[in-house]
Design a protein around this motif. Structure first.
Motif, mmCIF file in Angstrom:
data_model
loop_
_atom_site.group_PDB
_atom_site.id
_atom_site.type_symbol
_atom_site.label_atom_id
_atom_site.label_comp_id
_atom_site.label_asym_id
_atom_site.label_seq_id
_atom_site.Cartn_x
_atom_site.Cartn_y
_atom_site.Cartn_z
ATOM 1 N N LYS A 106 29.883 66.981 12.638
ATOM 2 C CA LYS A 106 31.432 66.817 12.570
ATOM 3 C C LYS A 106 31.809 68.439 13.188
ATOM 4 N N THR A 107 30.974 69.080 13.373
ATOM 5 C CA THR A 107 31.188 70.438 13.835
ATOM 6 C C THR A 107 30.164 70.806 15.226
ATOM 7 N N ARG A 108 29.460 69.823 15.633
ATOM 8 C CA ARG A 108 28.598 70.028 16.753
ATOM 9 C C ARG A 108 28.731 68.729 17.617
ATOM 10 N N ASP A 109 28.051 68.910 18.669
ATOM 11 C CA ASP A 109 28.067 67.927 19.674
ATOM 12 C C ASP A 109 26.713 67.108 19.550
ATOM 13 N N PHE A 110 25.568 67.627 18.916
ATOM 14 C CA PHE A 110 24.460 66.763 19.213
ATOM 15 C C PHE A 110 23.528 67.014 17.716
ATOM 16 N N VAL A 111 22.773 66.171 17.334
ATOM 17 C CA VAL A 111 21.800 66.404 16.426
ATOM 18 C C VAL A 111 20.639 65.765 16.809
ATOM 19 N N GLU A 150 22.830 76.450 27.465
ATOM 20 C CA GLU A 150 22.845 76.863 28.772
ATOM 21 C C GLU A 150 22.763 75.629 29.980
ATOM 22 N N ARG A 151 21.843 74.736 29.504
ATOM 23 C CA ARG A 151 21.801 73.433 30.595
ATOM 24 C C ARG A 151 22.947 72.470 30.468
ATOM 25 N N TYR A 152 23.321 72.137 29.250
ATOM 26 C CA TYR A 152 24.493 71.304 28.910
ATOM 27 C C TYR A 152 25.724 71.555 28.522
ATOM 28 N N ASN A 153 25.739 72.852 28.120
ATOM 29 C CA ASN A 153 26.838 73.496 27.212
ATOM 30 C C ASN A 153 27.017 72.638 25.960
ATOM 31 N N LEU A 195 15.578 60.951 29.952
ATOM 32 C CA LEU A 195 16.545 60.022 29.129
ATOM 33 C C LEU A 195 17.331 61.166 28.423
ATOM 34 N N PHE A 196 16.872 62.177 28.156
ATOM 35 C CA PHE A 196 17.836 63.070 27.183
ATOM 36 C C PHE A 196 19.105 63.239 28.547
ATOM 37 N N GLU A 197 18.698 63.483 29.521
ATOM 38 C CA GLU A 197 19.977 63.707 30.610
ATOM 39 C C GLU A 197 20.678 62.544 30.725
ATOM 40 N N ARG A 198 20.082 61.216 30.718
ATOM 41 C CA ARG A 198 21.204 60.229 30.372
ATOM 42 C C ARG A 198 21.958 59.948 29.216
ATOM 43 N N LEU A 199 21.322 60.554 28.171
ATOM 44 C CA LEU A 199 21.879 60.432 26.801
ATOM 45 C C LEU A 199 23.334 61.378 26.987
ATOM 46 N N ILE A 200 23.318 62.484 27.428
ATOM 47 C CA ILE A 200 24.185 63.440 27.672
ATOM 48 C C ILE A 200 25.302 63.237 28.666
ATOM 49 N N ARG A 201 24.822 62.784 29.865
ATOM 50 C CA ARG A 201 25.813 62.501 30.927
ATOM 51 C C ARG A 201 26.077 61.005 31.293
ATOM 52 N N GLY A 202 25.282 60.162 30.713
ATOM 53 C CA GLY A 202 25.657 58.736 30.963
ATOM 54 C C GLY A 202 25.012 57.979 32.048
#
Length: 401
Positions: free
Chosen positions: A285-290, A233-236, A394-401
């Motif tokens: 291989k089948t997901r965006d994030f771990v 919901e937050r980051y797709n 930091l998580f937001e920066r990880l995902i959005r750069g």
């Protein structure tokens, strides 16, 4: 773009005289983490907001990208989610440790907060007995892994104060029993458990084998079910959690992530490090994030075992960070966030709230500039001058750069 968080629980520490004033991270051989630190943005991050106890619950919520000030309701509801236990609006979950208490000069002392890291099979026998003898009304006893279990008080009280058992190692426990409205009922359960556990066949066998008995329960970490938006919901994001600890799995459940079970993952020093790395890369291989979590450094620190903590850090570097780096190369562009959740100083045997070192690495470079760190440790990260006060960002920066 693939994203992964590599979390060595409790890796951060304080300078230790036996190590010539170095920390375990400085003393350990960590070529893979050092390489990430040199190539990425390295600095210090605060994972425990002001006024919060430095527990793994609060700290890991922060690393997952949640502000604990907006969603934290207690540790045990997160563990309940991992175990598939549904909580109603009025229900309260409690972490239940199987512990060993020892009498000394008329007082009870916390000899071992993990009952000698009792096996899961033995613990399940004890929890089943407690459910039969003490459950059946508003109280429910649910078996977890090793010494970590759960009690649910349906329609229970939640305005009490507790002390985590790992904060009491070697100390008298009388002043740290549950306090507040409803505490008497919980103390009665704890006292009753001691009578029931004392001569249970599991403990008789353990004592004959000169193993630490599980002669009491210890209740703490209570709370009601939280409200949290998922990472989808937050980051797709579609992602997964690789962990052996119910708390981390539970956060993953609330975050809407898949839970990956790894054979041989124990949440202790003997965990399957490389298996976690391999399953994490396969999941990507089948997901965006771990979110890959390893508990071993924290367990060693709680036990005051300096050599074991250094060994756990080196195992994490060699068996987790190295294989993950290699596996990610084949998957294309990726970002890595490397950090502990909190510090667990070996000499203090408990968590502390000071900032911890992090590395944010982007294989494409992105908007990140190497911060000039010589390696991955507290001193090197501090020297860069980079500091993140609101760790969840930091998580937001990880995902959005």
């Amino acid at each position: 773009m693939k994203y992964i968080i590599l979390l060595g629980d409790g890796m951060a520490d304080e300078p230790i005289s036996e190590l010539g004033g170095r920390t375990p991270l400085e003393a350990a051989r960590t070529p893979n983490m050092d390489a990430l630190a040199r190539a990425g943005e390295t600095g210090m991050v605060r994972t425990v907001p002001e006024g919060y106890h430095p527990g793994s619950d609060v700290a890991n919520l922060t690393v997952f990208g949640y502000d604990p000030r907006t969603c934290y309701s207690g540790r045990s509801p997160l563990e309940a989610a991992s175990m598939g236990i549904e909580l109603g609006p009025a229900d309260v979950a409690f972490r239940l440790n199987l512990v060993c208490l020892t009498p000394h000069y008329g007082k009870l002392y916390m000899e071992d907060f993990s009952a000698g890291h009792i096996s899961t099979a033995e613990a399940r026998e004890l929890i089943a007995m407690l459910e039969e003898e003490l459950g059946g009304g508003p109280f429910e006893f649910h078996a977890g892994v090793s010494y970590r279990h759960l009690m649910v008080w349906r329609g229970g009280r939640d305005r009490m104060q507790f002390t985590p058992p790992h904060d009491l190692t070697g100390q008298s426990v009388e002043k740290d029993l549950p306090r507040g409205e409803g505490a008497e009922e919980l103390i009665h359960l704890m006292t009753s458990s001691q009578l029931l556990l004392k001569n249970h066949p599991v403990n008789v066998r353990r004592e004959k084998a000169r193993q630490v008995p599980a002669n009491s329960i210890w209740l703490w970490g209570h709370g009601k079910a939280p409200r949290m938006a998922t990472l989808q919901e937050r980051y797709n994001l579609r992602g997964a959690v690789v962990a052996a600890v119910d708390l981390i799995k539970g956060i993953g459940v609330y975050a809407g992530l898949d839970i990956i079970e790894v054979p041989g993952a124990t949440g202790y020093l003997d965990t399957n490090y490389r298996g976690k790395a391999e399953y994490a890369v396969e999941a990507l291989k089948t997901r965006d994030f771990v979110y890959l979590h390893v508990e071993a450094p924290d367990e060693a620190a709680h036990g005051g075992m300096l050599d074991e903590k250094i060994r756990a850090i080196e195992n994490f570097d060699r068996e987790v960070v190295g294989p993950v780096r290699e596996g990610l190369e084949a998957l294309g562009p990726h970002r890595i966030l490397l950090q502990p959740d909190h510090a667990t100083p070996v000499r203090k045997k408990t968590h502390t709230a000071q900032p911890v070192p992090y590395v944010l690495f982007d294989s494409t470079g992105g908007n990140l500039s190497p911060s000039g760190a010589a390696g991955y440790n507290e001193a090197a990260a501090l020297r860069t001058g980079f500091k993140v006060e609101e760790g969840w960002r930091l998580f937001e920066r990880l995902i959005r750069g």
